[in-house]
Scaffold this motif. Structure first.
Motif, PDB file in Angstrom:
ATOM      1  N   UNK A  15       0.834  -1.210   0.000  1.00  0.00           N
ATOM      2  CA  UNK A  15       0.000   0.000   0.000  1.00  0.00           C
ATOM      3  C   UNK A  15       0.868   1.259   0.000  1.00  0.00           C
ATOM      4  N   UNK A  16       2.053   1.169   0.585  1.00  0.00           N
ATOM      5  CA  UNK A  16       2.983   2.295   0.587  1.00  0.00           C
ATOM      6  C   UNK A  16       3.474   2.574  -0.833  1.00  0.00           C
ATOM      7  N   UNK A  17       3.756   1.493  -1.581  1.00  0.00           N
ATOM      8  CA  UNK A  17       4.170   1.647  -2.980  1.00  0.00           C
ATOM      9  C   UNK A  17       3.067   2.292  -3.808  1.00  0.00           C
ATOM     10  N   UNK A  18       1.849   1.792  -3.655  1.00  0.00           N
ATOM     11  CA  UNK A  18       0.722   2.328  -4.428  1.00  0.00           C
ATOM     12  C   UNK A  18       0.497   3.801  -4.120  1.00  0.00           C
ATOM     13  N   UNK A  19       0.624   4.143  -2.849  1.00  0.00           N
ATOM     14  CA  UNK A  19       0.441   5.540  -2.426  1.00  0.00           C
ATOM     15  C   UNK A  19       1.487   6.448  -3.059  1.00  0.00           C
ATOM     16  N   UNK A  20       2.754   6.007  -3.057  1.00  0.00           N
ATOM     17  CA  UNK A  20       3.829   6.814  -3.633  1.00  0.00           C
ATOM     18  C   UNK A  20       3.671   6.962  -5.144  1.00  0.00           C
ATOM     19  N   UNK A  53       0.898   6.765  -6.887  1.00  0.00           N
ATOM     20  CA  UNK A  53      -0.255   7.646  -7.121  1.00  0.00           C
ATOM     21  C   UNK A  53       0.153   9.105  -6.969  1.00  0.00           C
ATOM     22  N   UNK A  54       0.879   9.409  -5.917  1.00  0.00           N
ATOM     23  CA  UNK A  54       1.283  10.783  -5.634  1.00  0.00           C
ATOM     24  C   UNK A  54       2.234  11.323  -6.700  1.00  0.00           C
ATOM     25  N   UNK A  55       3.237  10.543  -7.064  1.00  0.00           N
ATOM     26  CA  UNK A  55       4.257  11.020  -8.003  1.00  0.00           C
ATOM     27  C   UNK A  55       3.694  11.179  -9.411  1.00  0.00           C
ATOM     28  N   UNK A  56       2.915  10.189  -9.881  1.00  0.00           N
ATOM     29  CA  UNK A  56       2.407  10.292 -11.249  1.00  0.00           C
ATOM     30  C   UNK A  56       1.277  11.320 -11.368  1.00  0.00           C
ATOM     31  N   UNK A  57       0.559  11.563 -10.293  1.00  0.00           N
ATOM     32  CA  UNK A  57      -0.397  12.671 -10.296  1.00  0.00           C
ATOM     33  C   UNK A  57       0.355  13.987 -10.414  1.00  0.00           C
ATOM     34  N   UNK A  58       1.440  14.107  -9.685  1.00  0.00           N
ATOM     35  CA  UNK A  58       2.315  15.283  -9.744  1.00  0.00           C
ATOM     36  C   UNK A  58       2.878  15.496 -11.151  1.00  0.00           C
ATOM     37  N   UNK A  59       3.136  14.397 -11.843  1.00  0.00           N
ATOM     38  CA  UNK A  59       3.672  14.487 -13.206  1.00  0.00           C
ATOM     39  C   UNK A  59       2.587  14.790 -14.243  1.00  0.00           C
ATOM     40  N   UNK A 105      10.775  -6.582  -0.356  1.00  0.00           N
ATOM     41  CA  UNK A 105       9.750  -5.620   0.068  1.00  0.00           C
ATOM     42  C   UNK A 105       9.801  -5.488   1.584  1.00  0.00           C
ATOM     43  N   UNK A 106       9.839  -4.233   2.044  1.00  0.00           N
ATOM     44  CA  UNK A 106       9.763  -3.965   3.478  1.00  0.00           C
ATOM     45  C   UNK A 106       8.295  -3.915   3.870  1.00  0.00           C
ATOM     46  N   UNK A 107       7.942  -4.561   4.983  1.00  0.00           N
ATOM     47  CA  UNK A 107       6.526  -4.685   5.341  1.00  0.00           C
ATOM     48  C   UNK A 107       5.897  -3.357   5.759  1.00  0.00           C
ATOM     49  N   UNK A 108       6.712  -2.332   5.986  1.00  0.00           N
ATOM     50  CA  UNK A 108       6.176  -1.021   6.335  1.00  0.00           C
ATOM     51  C   UNK A 108       6.539   0.047   5.302  1.00  0.00           C
ATOM     52  N   UNK A 109       7.743  -0.014   4.784  1.00  0.00           N
ATOM     53  CA  UNK A 109       8.243   1.052   3.911  1.00  0.00           C
ATOM     54  C   UNK A 109       8.058   0.792   2.424  1.00  0.00           C
ATOM     55  N   UNK A 151      10.215   0.154  -6.122  1.00  0.00           N
ATOM     56  CA  UNK A 151       9.209   1.195  -6.317  1.00  0.00           C
ATOM     57  C   UNK A 151       9.547   2.444  -5.506  1.00  0.00           C
ATOM     58  N   UNK A 152      10.064   2.267  -4.304  1.00  0.00           N
ATOM     59  CA  UNK A 152      10.421   3.427  -3.494  1.00  0.00           C
ATOM     60  C   UNK A 152      11.583   4.195  -4.131  1.00  0.00           C
ATOM     61  N   UNK A 153      12.543   3.474  -4.700  1.00  0.00           N
ATOM     62  CA  UNK A 153      13.659   4.142  -5.390  1.00  0.00           C
ATOM     63  C   UNK A 153      13.178   4.828  -6.665  1.00  0.00           C
ATOM     64  N   UNK A 154      12.249   4.178  -7.376  1.00  0.00           N
ATOM     65  CA  UNK A 154      11.695   4.766  -8.598  1.00  0.00           C
ATOM     66  C   UNK A 154      10.992   6.084  -8.299  1.00  0.00           C
ATOM     67  N   UNK A 155      10.119   6.074  -7.317  1.00  0.00           N
ATOM     68  CA  UNK A 155       9.362   7.284  -6.982  1.00  0.00           C
ATOM     69  C   UNK A 155      10.278   8.399  -6.486  1.00  0.00           C
ATOM     70  N   UNK A 156      11.236   8.044  -5.644  1.00  0.00           N
ATOM     71  CA  UNK A 156      12.143   9.049  -5.096  1.00  0.00           C
ATOM     72  C   UNK A 156      12.975   9.708  -6.193  1.00  0.00           C
ATOM     73  N   UNK A 157      13.427   8.912  -7.155  1.00  0.00           N
ATOM     74  CA  UNK A 157      14.272   9.473  -8.210  1.00  0.00           C
ATOM     75  C   UNK A 157      13.473  10.209  -9.277  1.00  0.00           C
TER      76      UNK A 157
END
Length: 493
Positions: free
Chosen positions: A278-283, A285-291, A417-421, A426-432
């Motif tokens: 869910x953390x991946x999906x949230x990130x 959603x946020x990044x591609x909406x921003x784009x 996959x981290x169970x919380x983060x 996906x986290x590296x993709x969104x951050x970059x």
């Protein structure tokens, strides 16, 4: 190619928004009553042929119109490109500066700005409900509230809402006033003080249209210029070129950026759940909406449902959109991902293939990006020391053109996959994306950075250091550079 066949082919890539834009730009070229009755771009093209503006020997007006509405990729069908057309427009224009200025306003007015402007203009509700800003401008022009030599009402209202939009109107007034003075001086006519109304010179006059000193000021916002922009002076007879320039960037200048589909599976019938997804999906959603993407999220999808989603988006009209993005977060195996029912879905035939040019015509020639977070096997990647001269192997290339597939791991291996983060990939993709898009970096450069960051992460298991190596594969013909967003991304708490 026969002219009618060429026009038919171009029409197949144009959507309803393009048609409305073309009608607006042609208001000074085609009688209004005829424009009102037109139902398609083909009708408009036919009228331009009848008037003699468009012919087998001269596509200049069509090239100008496609350039102005941002359909630069279609210019190759006319054996030209946007840089060549831009250079040609220094000498000859069919569309008046006034019409171009209004169109540019419509392209750069946000929905919020539009609501404020139409409120201040006190336009009757029946003329503004469910209307685009282009239609509002059309109404103002048609009713005589604004005209080529009088945009004061629009200027005053826009000045209350947006300095950026106001500057465009001021630039137009300054340039038209300068042009009028030049014409009067060239004709050895006395100049009154204050200057004569610019209405004294029609935008359709031959002399007006051939003024070489007229500066090109209409440029599509959000477009990333290629390196060849500064070499426009090297073009000779631009519209007759048979050899296209080596443009390095996919156009990103249509009405909409595109759809971003996110499929997020957490609970499975016969597999472990995926906490942290869910953390991946949230990130994402946020990044591609921003784009600038229209993001659609689907949670807990079975295999058949995933295939149906792909078919649904395959059938959509993407004519007014720059590209397509699909992100899948789920379990997987070699060359396939799983639905929540643990049934496999082949990545190539069921996820990527539906968007090939033959199956999704409105995405032909446009980038299609797939980011897949899923294991591709059960093997674990060990860590290895490398020498300075180590050689990196190249990625395989899929058959379909204009496709990028970003896999979280190479074929045969698991991903972490981290169970919380969330997942490493996906986290590296969104951050970059967040860090590098504002710097003008292309998607492959971003994915290389993602590869580096993920490859440096470690998972220790029974004293063994385990690694993960993402794998992008692509048949992109140009760089994918997302326009720099106009607002900062909203940070999570």
């Amino acid at each position: 190619m026969a002219l009618n066949q060429l026009l038919f082919n171009i029409d197949s890539y144009l959507g309803q928004d393009d048609f409305e834009s073309l009608k607006f730009l042609c208001m000074d070229l085609i009688p209004f009553k005829k424009l009102e009755k037109m139902q398609s771009c083909l009708h408009l093209f036919d009228e331009l042929q009848k008037s003699g503006d468009l012919s087998e020997d001269d596509y200049s007006i069509l090239a100008e119109l496609l350039y102005l509405i941002g359909q630069h990729s279609l210019l190759r069908m006319l054996k030209t490109n946007r840089n060549a057309v831009k250079e040609t427009l220094r000498e000859k224009k069919y569309v008046s500066m006034y019409r171009r200025m209004l169109f540019e306003l419509s392209e750069n007015t946000t929905k919020e700005d539009q609501n404020s402007i139409t409120y201040l203009l006190n336009i009757p509700n029946k003329f503004k409900e469910n209307k685009s800003f282009l239609e509002i401008l059309f109404y103002l022009d048609k009713t005589g509230n604004i005209s080529e030599d009088n945009v004061d009402i629009l200027e005053n209202v826009v000045g209350e809402v947006s300095q950026e939009l106001l500057n465009k109107i001021k630039t137009y007034k300054k340039e038209t006033a300068t042009t009028t003075l030049e014409l009067l001086e060239n004709a050895n006519l006395p100049v009154s003080d204050p200057p004569l109304s610019i209405q004294a010179v029609s935008s359709t006059d031959t002399e007006y249209n051939n003024i070489e000193s007229l500066r090109e000021h209409v440029e599509v916002i959000h477009e990333v210029p290629s390196e060849t922009d500064v070499e426009a002076e090297n073009y000779i007879s631009p519209l007759s070129l048979h050899e296209e320039s080596k443009s390095e960037v996919y156009p990103m200048n249509r009405k909409h950026r595109g759809y971003c589909v996110i499929i997020n599976n957490s609970e499975f019938i016969r597999s472990n759940s995926r906490p942290g997804t869910e953390k991946d999906a949230e990130e994402l959603d946020k990044v591609f909406t921003w784009l600038g993407f229209d993001v659609v999220v689907y949670n807990e999808q079975k295999a058949k449902q995933i295939c149906n989603i792909m078919e649904d988006f395959q059938m959509k009209d993407h004519s007014d959109r720059d590209c397509f993005v699909c992100c899948i977060l789920t379990h997987g195996q070699s060359k396939a991902i799983f639905g929540t029912d643990n049934e496999p879905v082949n990545i190539k035939s069921s996820i990527v293939s539906p968007f090939s040019p033959s199956k999704c015509k409105s995405l032909a020639g446009k980038p299609k990006l797939f980011f897949i977070q899923a294991c591709q096997g059960k093997s674990e990647q060990g860590s290895h020391f490398i020498e300075e001269d180590a050689v990196v192997t190249t990625n395989t290339i899929p058959e379909e053109a204009d496709v990028l597939i970003g896999m979280s791991t190479v074929d045969g291996y698991i991903s972490y996959r981290h169970i919380e983060n969330g997942t490493w990939y996906i986290q590296a993709l969104c951050a970059n994306l967040e860090k590098m898009v504002p710097k003008g970096e292309d998607i492959l450069s971003i994915l290389i950075k993602v590869n580096k960051e993920v490859s440096e992460k470690e998972h220790k298991k029974k004293g063994t250091i385990l690694k993960q190596m993402p794998e992008p594969s692509y048949t992109l013909r140009m760089k994918v550079v997302f326009p720099i967003p106009t607002s900062d991304i909203v940070k999570g708490q």
